[in-house]
Every structure is written in structure tokens, then in C-alpha cells.
Motif scaffolding. Structure first.
Motif, mmCIF file in Angstrom:
data_model
loop_
_atom_site.group_PDB
_atom_site.id
_atom_site.type_symbol
_atom_site.label_atom_id
_atom_site.label_comp_id
_atom_site.label_asym_id
_atom_site.label_seq_id
_atom_site.Cartn_x
_atom_site.Cartn_y
_atom_site.Cartn_z
ATOM 1 N N LEU A 138 -45.090 -64.533 33.854
ATOM 2 C CA LEU A 138 -45.673 -63.663 32.837
ATOM 3 C C LEU A 138 -47.075 -64.100 32.433
ATOM 4 O O LEU A 138 -47.726 -63.434 31.634
ATOM 5 C CB LEU A 138 -44.780 -63.641 31.589
ATOM 6 C CG LEU A 138 -43.437 -62.922 31.728
ATOM 7 C CD1 LEU A 138 -42.552 -63.225 30.541
ATOM 8 C CD2 LEU A 138 -43.657 -61.421 31.875
ATOM 9 N N GLY A 139 -47.530 -65.222 32.960
ATOM 10 C CA GLY A 139 -48.836 -65.728 32.585
ATOM 11 C C GLY A 139 -48.882 -66.312 31.196
ATOM 12 O O GLY A 139 -49.935 -66.390 30.563
ATOM 13 N N GLN A 140 -47.708 -66.737 30.672
ATOM 14 C CA GLN A 140 -47.638 -67.229 29.300
ATOM 15 C C GLN A 140 -47.883 -68.727 29.177
ATOM 16 O O GLN A 140 -47.879 -69.257 28.072
ATOM 17 C CB GLN A 140 -46.265 -66.893 28.707
ATOM 18 C CG GLN A 140 -46.054 -65.418 28.476
ATOM 19 C CD GLN A 140 -46.966 -64.860 27.412
ATOM 20 O OE1 GLN A 140 -47.180 -65.487 26.388
ATOM 21 N NE2 GLN A 140 -47.520 -63.685 27.653
ATOM 22 N N THR A 141 -48.074 -69.422 30.296
ATOM 23 C CA THR A 141 -48.316 -70.861 30.215
ATOM 24 C C THR A 141 -49.732 -71.213 30.645
ATOM 25 O O THR A 141 -50.055 -72.380 30.824
ATOM 26 C CB THR A 141 -47.303 -71.629 31.090
ATOM 27 O OG1 THR A 141 -47.371 -71.129 32.432
ATOM 28 C CG2 THR A 141 -45.894 -71.466 30.568
ATOM 29 N N THR A 142 -50.571 -70.197 30.822
ATOM 30 C CA THR A 142 -51.954 -70.473 31.161
ATOM 31 C C THR A 142 -52.671 -71.044 29.936
ATOM 32 O O THR A 142 -52.263 -70.827 28.791
ATOM 33 C CB THR A 142 -52.662 -69.193 31.615
ATOM 34 O OG1 THR A 142 -52.605 -68.234 30.546
ATOM 35 C CG2 THR A 142 -52.007 -68.600 32.854
ATOM 36 N N THR A 143 -53.760 -71.740 30.182
ATOM 37 C CA THR A 143 -54.557 -72.266 29.074
ATOM 38 C C THR A 143 -55.069 -71.125 28.205
ATOM 39 O O THR A 143 -55.079 -71.217 26.971
ATOM 40 C CB THR A 143 -55.741 -73.094 29.618
ATOM 41 O OG1 THR A 143 -55.238 -74.199 30.362
ATOM 42 C CG2 THR A 143 -56.605 -73.608 28.476
ATOM 43 N N SER A 144 -55.473 -70.024 28.822
ATOM 44 C CA SER A 144 -56.015 -68.908 28.042
ATOM 45 C C SER A 144 -54.973 -68.323 27.093
ATOM 46 O O SER A 144 -55.288 -67.947 25.962
ATOM 47 C CB SER A 144 -56.568 -67.822 28.969
ATOM 48 O OG SER A 144 -55.595 -67.387 29.882
ATOM 49 N N SER A 145 -53.709 -68.247 27.527
ATOM 50 C CA SER A 145 -52.676 -67.708 26.645
ATOM 51 C C SER A 145 -52.426 -68.652 25.474
ATOM 52 O O SER A 145 -52.207 -68.211 24.340
ATOM 53 C CB SER A 145 -51.371 -67.455 27.412
ATOM 54 O OG SER A 145 -50.786 -68.664 27.852
ATOM 55 N N LEU A 146 -52.476 -69.955 25.736
ATOM 56 C CA LEU A 146 -52.304 -70.926 24.661
ATOM 57 C C LEU A 146 -53.478 -70.875 23.695
ATOM 58 O O LEU A 146 -53.305 -70.994 22.472
ATOM 59 C CB LEU A 146 -52.167 -72.330 25.251
ATOM 60 C CG LEU A 146 -50.945 -72.568 26.167
ATOM 61 C CD1 LEU A 146 -51.014 -73.959 26.774
ATOM 62 C CD2 LEU A 146 -49.645 -72.387 25.381
#
Length: 359
Positions: free
Chosen positions: A244-252
Motif C-alpha cells: 500500500l506504500g504505507q511504510t515509505t519515508t514520504s508516508s511517515l
């Protein structure tokens, strides 16, 4: 119109675009079974909303938050009942937490289970932010929806929080009584259904949608505790977050920006510190993902602006403050850039939307 299958939204580089927030089809299936238990004709409801029912059974299907909002609006209008879904048995029977629920059940305590729910809520819905806020009596369990352009029906929020409470009761194998229950919405003419559902007094026009559990309840040992299975479930959930792309730096970074915005526009070094990173490390990781800090700040503000402007309880000055703008003129210019119109016109457009709305 037929419903499209929605997979994870991934970026291919360049400046970030507003992301499509979605919920899992499995969770929506549970909601639809609750609608059916409430006497609604679900096939007809899906047809009116433009859904292809078969798409709900396809693996990894995700449903955009606004499409789920329309379903709730139609359901409330058809049922002609403002307390649709506000019943303990319905929330206990029809909720589908999937792997997240399994991971919660393997936790040592109820508090640890709720921490897992907060960590993995995006697997159920990345349009829903579930967070824990400790206080002397225990811990507030808060829920907030983001990413949609339509106002979230209060029934969806009430049902989701009731589902969390009933999941807690199932995990602990005992009745739990919240110390407090609060909603941002105005008080209904009769709040008895809310008091009966949550088992406590309910306050309205509150700063957040949240319930307060005692420290003793949070410390309850779970009879289903299993460390090895819990770790296995976490590995599976981490993989889903990756997809889901939820662990990327940008999401954080976006999540940290959202947390800090009400205190003013966050600086990059403060966000880096909040994530436990050196500023240069944060900058390098964002460059690797082909995004910029300023772009993420703008995206986060845009998503939150959509949510806040959909709620008429916020004045335009309030929204500007909550988005960390120094003055309202900067907010007005940002809205014209994001939406093509000033904030007041965008708000009017939301409420005059041709999408089917509940009466």
C-alpha cells in the motif's frame, strides 16, 4: 457506471500527487452485511451507487473513500434512520478486521492489541486514522477520516468506533464500559441509542471522535495471547503495508506533518527529529523516493483541507489555523491552486455535489 477494481496506488516519480485513499473490500463486505441485517436491499443499493458486486470479491480490491461515503449516504437515506448501524450486536457480528483482528487477538494485553490496530489500520482503511492518546485515567481511542472530498457521514464514524469497542470486548472476553465517549457532531434530538450502544454518557460537539478506556481495562490479559502467531501476523501485515506504500519515508513524513500542523507550519528538521532521523538522512531518503518535503507538506495540507472544509463546524479561519497557515490570505491562495476556487466556493461545491446525499 460500474465499479472499477482499485489496487494500491503507487507513484512513478516526480512531484507527489494527492493520493487516493481507500478501504479494503473485505471491510466493506462486513458493512454491507450489516446494511442487510438492518433490512436494506443491498443489491439495489450497490446498483444505485454504481458498484459491480463481483469486484468486491476480487483479491486486494480497494474501494475509494468517496465511493464508500456515497454508499453510506444512500443507506441512511433509504433506511430513514439516523442511527443506522448503532447497535452492539450489529457491530459485533458484521465487522471484518481480517488479519489485523488476528494480530490483535495474539497480543498479550488489550492495550497492546489496540497499539497493533493503530499500527495496521491502513490495511483496513488508509482513509482512517486510529490513534491512542494516554491520559491519567487511561487512554483515548481516537478516529479520524481523511482523503475524501465528500463529508463523512456520522453513521460511518459511529459504527467504526462501536466496532472497536465490541472488538475490545471480544478480545477481553468481558463487558467493558468506556469512561467517556465523544463525537464532533451536534447532539441528536435523542441520544439514548448512543448511550445504550456505548454504555456511557456521550458528549457531542467535542474536539474529536474518541472513546476513553480505563487503565485497568487496557492492562487486561488476553486469553488468546500467542507471541509466535502474533509475530507471523505482523510480518503479513507489514507486507500489506509495503504494497500500500504505507511504510515509505514520504508516508511517515506526511503523518508527522499532519500531527504537527495545528501548531504551525512544521520545519523539516522538526519532522526529522519526530521520526528519529537526522535531517540529512530524511532529505536523502525523500530524494530516493523522488519527492520533496515541501511537496509532501502541500499534499498533506490539501488532503486535510478537503476534510476540514467538508465539515461545516469549522470556520474558514479555523481551517487556516489547523493547516498551519500564518494568515488566511495564504490559505485562500493555496485553495485556489488546489481546487481552482477560493475555500468558501469549494465548500459550497462539496455541499451542492450531485452525488446522492442522505436527506
Amino acid at each position: 457506471m460500474s465499479h472499477r477494481q482499485r489496487g494500491p496506488q503507487r507513484r512513478s516519480g516526480g512531484m507527489p500527487q494527492p493520493e487516493l485513499r481507500t478501504s479494503s473490500a473485505a471491510w466493506l463486505e462486513g458493512v454491507l452485511s450489516m446494511f442487510e441485517a438492518e433490512g436494506l436491499d443491498v443489491p439495489s443499493l450497490l446498483q444505485e451507487a454504481g458498484f459491480d458486486p463481483d469486484s468486491l470479491h476480487r483479491q486486494n480490491t480497494r474501494i475509494p473513500v468517496d465511493e464508500i461515503t456515497v454508499l453510506w449516504q444512500l443507506a441512511v437515506a433509504r433506511a430513514a434512520r439516523p442511527t443506522l448501524g448503532l447497535h452492539r450486536d450489529l457491530a459485533a457480528t458484521h465487522s471484518k478486521l481480517g488479519t489485523v483482528g488476528h494480530a490483535m487477538s495474539c497480543s498479550p494485553t488489550l492495550g497492546a492489541a489496540l497499539a497493533r490496530l493503530a499500527r495496521y489500520m491502513a490495511v483496513i482503511s488508509d482513509a482512517t486514522a486510529f490513534s491512542l492518546h494516554p491520559e491519567p485515567r487511561g487512554c483515548w481511542l481516537a478516529m479520524e477520516h481523511t482523503g475524501g472530498s465528500l463529508p463523512i457521514p456520522r453513521q460511518r464514524v459511529e459504527y467504526a468506533l462501536l466496532t472497536v469497542l465490541m472488538q475490545c470486548q471480544w478480545l477481553a472476553r468481558r463487558d467493558l464500559q468506556p469512561l467517556a465517549m465523544e463525537f464532533v457532531y451536534p447532539a441528536p434530538a435523542d441520544d439514548r441509542p448512543h448511550r445504550e450502544a456505548f454504555g456511557c454518557e456521550v458528549r457531542f460537539n467535542a474536539p474529536a471522535n474518541r472513546l476513553l478506556l480505563s487503565g485497568a481495562d487496557l492492562a487486561l490479559q488476553l486469553p488468546t495471547h500467542h507471541d509466535t502467531l502474533g509475530e507471523l501476523q505482523e510480518h503479513l501485515l507489514d507486507d500489506q503495508l509495503d504494497l500500500l506504500g504505507q511504510t515509505t519515508t514520504s508516508s511517515l513524513v506526511c503523518a508527522e506533518i499532519a500531527r504537527r500542523l495545528q501548531h504551525g507550519e512544521p520545519r523539516r528538521q522538526d519532522v526529522a527529529s519526530g521520526l528519529g532521523l537526522a535531517e540529512r538522512t530524511l532529505q536523502r531518503r525523500l530524494q530516493e523516493e523522488s519527492v520533496s518535503f515541501q511537496g509532501l507538506l502541500d499534499r498533506t495540507r490539501r488532503e486535510l483541507a478537503q476534510q476540514y472544509l467538508a465539515e461545516d463546524r469549522h470556520t474558514l479561519t479555523d481551517v487556516a489555523d489547523m493547516l498551519g497557515f500564518v494568515d488566511t490570505s495564504n490559505f485562500f491562495r493555496a485553495c485556489k491552486r488546489w481546487f481552482g476556487v477560493p475555500p468558501a466556493q469549494y465548500r459550497a461545491r462539496i455541499w451542492d455535489s450531485p452525488a446522492p446525499l442522505a436527506a
